[in-house]
Design a protein around this motif. Structure first.
Motif, PDB file in Angstrom:
ATOM      1  N   SER A 132     -74.458  18.331  54.280  1.00 38.22           N
ATOM      2  CA  SER A 132     -74.648  19.505  55.141  1.00 38.22           C
ATOM      3  C   SER A 132     -75.164  19.098  56.517  1.00 38.22           C
ATOM      4  CB  SER A 132     -75.623  20.488  54.496  1.00 38.22           C
ATOM      5  OG  SER A 132     -75.071  21.018  53.318  1.00 38.22           O
ATOM      6  N   ARG A 133     -76.071  18.135  56.547  1.00 33.33           N
ATOM      7  CA  ARG A 133     -76.613  17.671  57.825  1.00 33.33           C
ATOM      8  C   ARG A 133     -75.505  17.152  58.731  1.00 33.33           C
ATOM      9  NH1 ARG A 133     -77.401  13.023  59.994  1.00 33.33           N
ATOM     10  NH2 ARG A 133     -77.131  11.857  58.054  1.00 33.33           N
ATOM     11  N   LEU A 134     -74.646  16.309  58.182  1.00 34.93           N
ATOM     12  CA  LEU A 134     -73.542  15.761  58.978  1.00 34.93           C
ATOM     13  C   LEU A 134     -72.641  16.870  59.517  1.00 34.93           C
ATOM     14  CD1 LEU A 134     -72.411  12.653  56.917  1.00 34.93           C
ATOM     15  CD2 LEU A 134     -73.298  12.651  59.244  1.00 34.93           C
ATOM     16  N   LEU A 135     -72.300  17.820  58.658  1.00 43.92           N
ATOM     17  CA  LEU A 135     -71.405  18.897  59.090  1.00 43.92           C
ATOM     18  C   LEU A 135     -72.065  19.805  60.121  1.00 43.92           C
ATOM     19  CD1 LEU A 135     -69.658  19.801  55.724  1.00 43.92           C
ATOM     20  CD2 LEU A 135     -68.701  18.540  57.669  1.00 43.92           C
ATOM     21  N   LEU A 136     -73.348  20.105  59.937  1.00 47.60           N
ATOM     22  CA  LEU A 136     -74.046  20.946  60.916  1.00 47.60           C
ATOM     23  C   LEU A 136     -74.173  20.232  62.261  1.00 47.60           C
ATOM     24  CD1 LEU A 136     -76.779  22.559  58.656  1.00 47.60           C
ATOM     25  CD2 LEU A 136     -74.892  23.748  59.813  1.00 47.60           C
ATOM     26  N   GLU A 137     -74.477  18.947  62.239  1.00 50.23           N
ATOM     27  CA  GLU A 137     -74.560  18.201  63.493  1.00 50.23           C
ATOM     28  C   GLU A 137     -73.206  18.167  64.199  1.00 50.23           C
ATOM     29  OE1 GLU A 137     -78.156  15.089  62.342  1.00 50.23           O
ATOM     30  OE2 GLU A 137     -76.078  14.392  62.238  1.00 50.23           O
ATOM     31  N   TYR A 151     -76.775  28.870  69.734  1.00 51.90           N
ATOM     32  CA  TYR A 151     -77.800  28.461  68.760  1.00 51.90           C
ATOM     33  C   TYR A 151     -77.753  26.966  68.456  1.00 51.90           C
ATOM     34  CZ  TYR A 151     -78.584  33.399  68.180  1.00 51.90           C
ATOM     35  OH  TYR A 151     -78.900  34.710  68.416  1.00 51.90           O
ATOM     36  N   ARG A 152     -77.156  26.205  69.345  1.00 49.06           N
ATOM     37  CA  ARG A 152     -76.972  24.775  69.112  1.00 49.06           C
ATOM     38  C   ARG A 152     -78.288  24.074  68.795  1.00 49.06           C
ATOM     39  NH1 ARG A 152     -74.090  20.191  72.951  1.00 49.06           N
ATOM     40  NH2 ARG A 152     -74.675  18.467  71.617  1.00 49.06           N
ATOM     41  N   ARG A 153     -79.324  24.283  69.580  1.00 48.32           N
ATOM     42  CA  ARG A 153     -80.606  23.606  69.354  1.00 48.32           C
ATOM     43  C   ARG A 153     -81.178  23.952  67.981  1.00 48.32           C
ATOM     44  NH1 ARG A 153     -84.633  24.729  73.676  1.00 48.32           N
ATOM     45  NH2 ARG A 153     -85.895  23.348  72.395  1.00 48.32           N
ATOM     46  N   ALA A 154     -81.097  25.213  67.604  1.00 50.19           N
ATOM     47  CA  ALA A 154     -81.620  25.616  66.296  1.00 50.19           C
ATOM     48  C   ALA A 154     -80.813  24.969  65.176  1.00 50.19           C
ATOM     49  CB  ALA A 154     -81.594  27.139  66.157  1.00 50.19           C
ATOM     50  N   GLU A 156     -79.125  22.166  65.296  1.00 42.44           N
ATOM     51  CA  GLU A 156     -79.474  20.738  65.260  1.00 42.44           C
ATOM     52  C   GLU A 156     -80.842  20.523  64.607  1.00 42.44           C
ATOM     53  OE1 GLU A 156     -77.050  19.088  69.146  1.00 42.44           O
ATOM     54  OE2 GLU A 156     -79.054  19.940  69.439  1.00 42.44           O
ATOM     55  N   HIS A 157     -81.787  21.408  64.889  1.00 45.91           N
ATOM     56  CA  HIS A 157     -83.116  21.314  64.278  1.00 45.91           C
ATOM     57  C   HIS A 157     -83.023  21.484  62.756  1.00 45.91           C
ATOM     58  CE1 HIS A 157     -87.396  21.895  63.563  1.00 45.91           C
ATOM     59  NE2 HIS A 157     -87.084  22.996  62.894  1.00 45.91           N
ATOM     60  N   TYR A 158     -82.364  22.529  62.322  1.00 44.71           N
ATOM     61  CA  TYR A 158     -82.265  22.800  60.889  1.00 44.71           C
ATOM     62  C   TYR A 158     -81.417  21.764  60.164  1.00 44.71           C
ATOM     63  CZ  TYR A 158     -84.505  27.285  61.716  1.00 44.71           C
ATOM     64  OH  TYR A 158     -85.392  28.258  62.064  1.00 44.71           O
ATOM     65  N   ALA A 159     -80.489  21.136  60.865  1.00 49.26           N
ATOM     66  CA  ALA A 159     -79.660  20.100  60.242  1.00 49.26           C
ATOM     67  C   ALA A 159     -80.527  18.964  59.702  1.00 49.26           C
ATOM     68  CB  ALA A 159     -78.643  19.562  61.236  1.00 49.26           C
ATOM     69  N   ASP A 161     -83.554  19.239  58.457  1.00 52.31           N
ATOM     70  CA  ASP A 161     -84.254  19.663  57.248  1.00 52.31           C
ATOM     71  C   ASP A 161     -83.919  21.124  56.986  1.00 52.31           C
ATOM     72  OD1 ASP A 161     -85.894  20.220  55.124  1.00 52.31           O
ATOM     73  OD2 ASP A 161     -87.766  19.752  56.145  1.00 52.31           O
ATOM     74  N   LEU A 162     -82.997  21.342  56.076  1.00 47.43           N
ATOM     75  CA  LEU A 162     -82.535  22.694  55.808  1.00 47.43           C
ATOM     76  C   LEU A 162     -83.619  23.568  55.165  1.00 47.43           C
ATOM     77  CD1 LEU A 162     -78.942  21.891  54.592  1.00 47.43           C
ATOM     78  CD2 LEU A 162     -79.583  23.126  56.656  1.00 47.43           C
ATOM     79  N   HIS A 163     -84.708  22.978  54.738  1.00 40.13           N
ATOM     80  CA  HIS A 163     -85.802  23.744  54.161  1.00 40.13           C
ATOM     81  C   HIS A 163     -86.814  24.160  55.225  1.00 40.13           C
ATOM     82  CE1 HIS A 163     -84.367  22.865  50.166  1.00 40.13           C
ATOM     83  NE2 HIS A 163     -84.323  21.590  50.463  1.00 40.13           N
ATOM     84  N   ALA A 164     -86.665  23.640  56.440  1.00 42.35           N
ATOM     85  CA  ALA A 164     -87.647  23.876  57.511  1.00 42.35           C
ATOM     86  C   ALA A 164     -87.529  25.288  58.076  1.00 42.35           C
ATOM     87  CB  ALA A 164     -87.440  22.873  58.628  1.00 42.35           C
ATOM     88  N   THR A 165     -88.601  25.715  58.672  1.00 39.73           N
ATOM     89  CA  THR A 165     -88.618  26.948  59.460  1.00 39.73           C
ATOM     90  C   THR A 165     -89.031  26.532  60.859  1.00 39.73           C
ATOM     91  OG1 THR A 165     -90.890  27.408  58.873  1.00 39.73           O
ATOM     92  CG2 THR A 165     -89.192  28.391  57.479  1.00 39.73           C
ATOM     93  N   MET A 166     -88.665  27.324  61.829  1.00 42.97           N
ATOM     94  CA  MET A 166     -89.029  26.998  63.210  1.00 42.97           C
ATOM     95  C   MET A 166     -90.464  27.312  63.343  1.00 42.97           C
ATOM     96  SD  MET A 166     -86.310  25.974  65.099  1.00 42.97           S
ATOM     97  CE  MET A 166     -85.881  26.323  66.709  1.00 42.97           C
TER      98      MET A 166
END
Length: 166
Positions: A132-137, A151-154, A156-159, A161-166
């Motif tokens: 998922s990280r590779l595909l999101l990036e 929403y590119r920055r968001a 890239e951030h979530y890519a 760690d998909l469990h993270a919150t901003m």
């Protein structure tokens, strides 16, 4: 057979494949490969012809041969790495597919197709987060969709760690 004849025969076989006459191309390429067994370009085109015909297992040794040799253009080397990795994935050799495709991404980090096929192989090995990280990036970096770009920055951030919150 001289190099000029080899070039003409190779071009003819590639033309046959692109015209949808893959079996004829395969036969010509096998004969050409017998005359030029160390020729990386001939091995690559032979692998491709096998893949087009659904003969993935038979394509593998030709992909391996072309990647071991020299003489492939950068574009053909990219294609051979993707072809070998994808072929291993189709054959159910998921770990080998990841290994080949990861090497391709290391060699050609800007190649979105290699990263996409690596993501698929990673999914097959249960490495869903990295997949998922590779595909999101890739999506964040290449999308022309204005909403994705917004929403590119968001993304890239979530890519990372998909469990993270901003």
């Amino acid at each position: 057979m001289n190099d000029h004849e080899r070039d003409a025969l190779l071009a003819s076989a590639v033309r046959l494949r692109t015209e949808g006459r893959a079996e004829e191309a395969r036969q010509r390429l096998l004969a050409l490969g017998a005359a030029f067994p160390a020729d990386a370009e001939v091995a690559y085109q032979t692998a491709w012809a096998h893949d087009v015909l659904g003969l993935e297992a038979e394509a593998v040794p030709f992909y391996e041969r072309c990647l071991e040799g020299t003489g492939l253009s950068e574009e053909d080397r990219r294609g051979a790495l993707l072809g070998l990795g994808s072929t291993h994935r189709v054959l159910g050799h998921h770990r080998r597919a990841v290994e080949v495709l990861r090497g391709g991404v290391e060699e050609f980090p800007d190649d979105g197709a290699l990263r996409t096929f690596l993501a698929m192989a990673l999914f097959n090995t249960g490495e869903h987060h990295e997949s998922s990280r590779l595909l999101l990036e890739l999506l964040a970096a290449t999308s022309e969709d204005p909403h994705v770009r917004q929403y590119r920055r968001a993304i890239e951030h979530y890519a990372q760690d998909l469990h993270a919150t901003m």
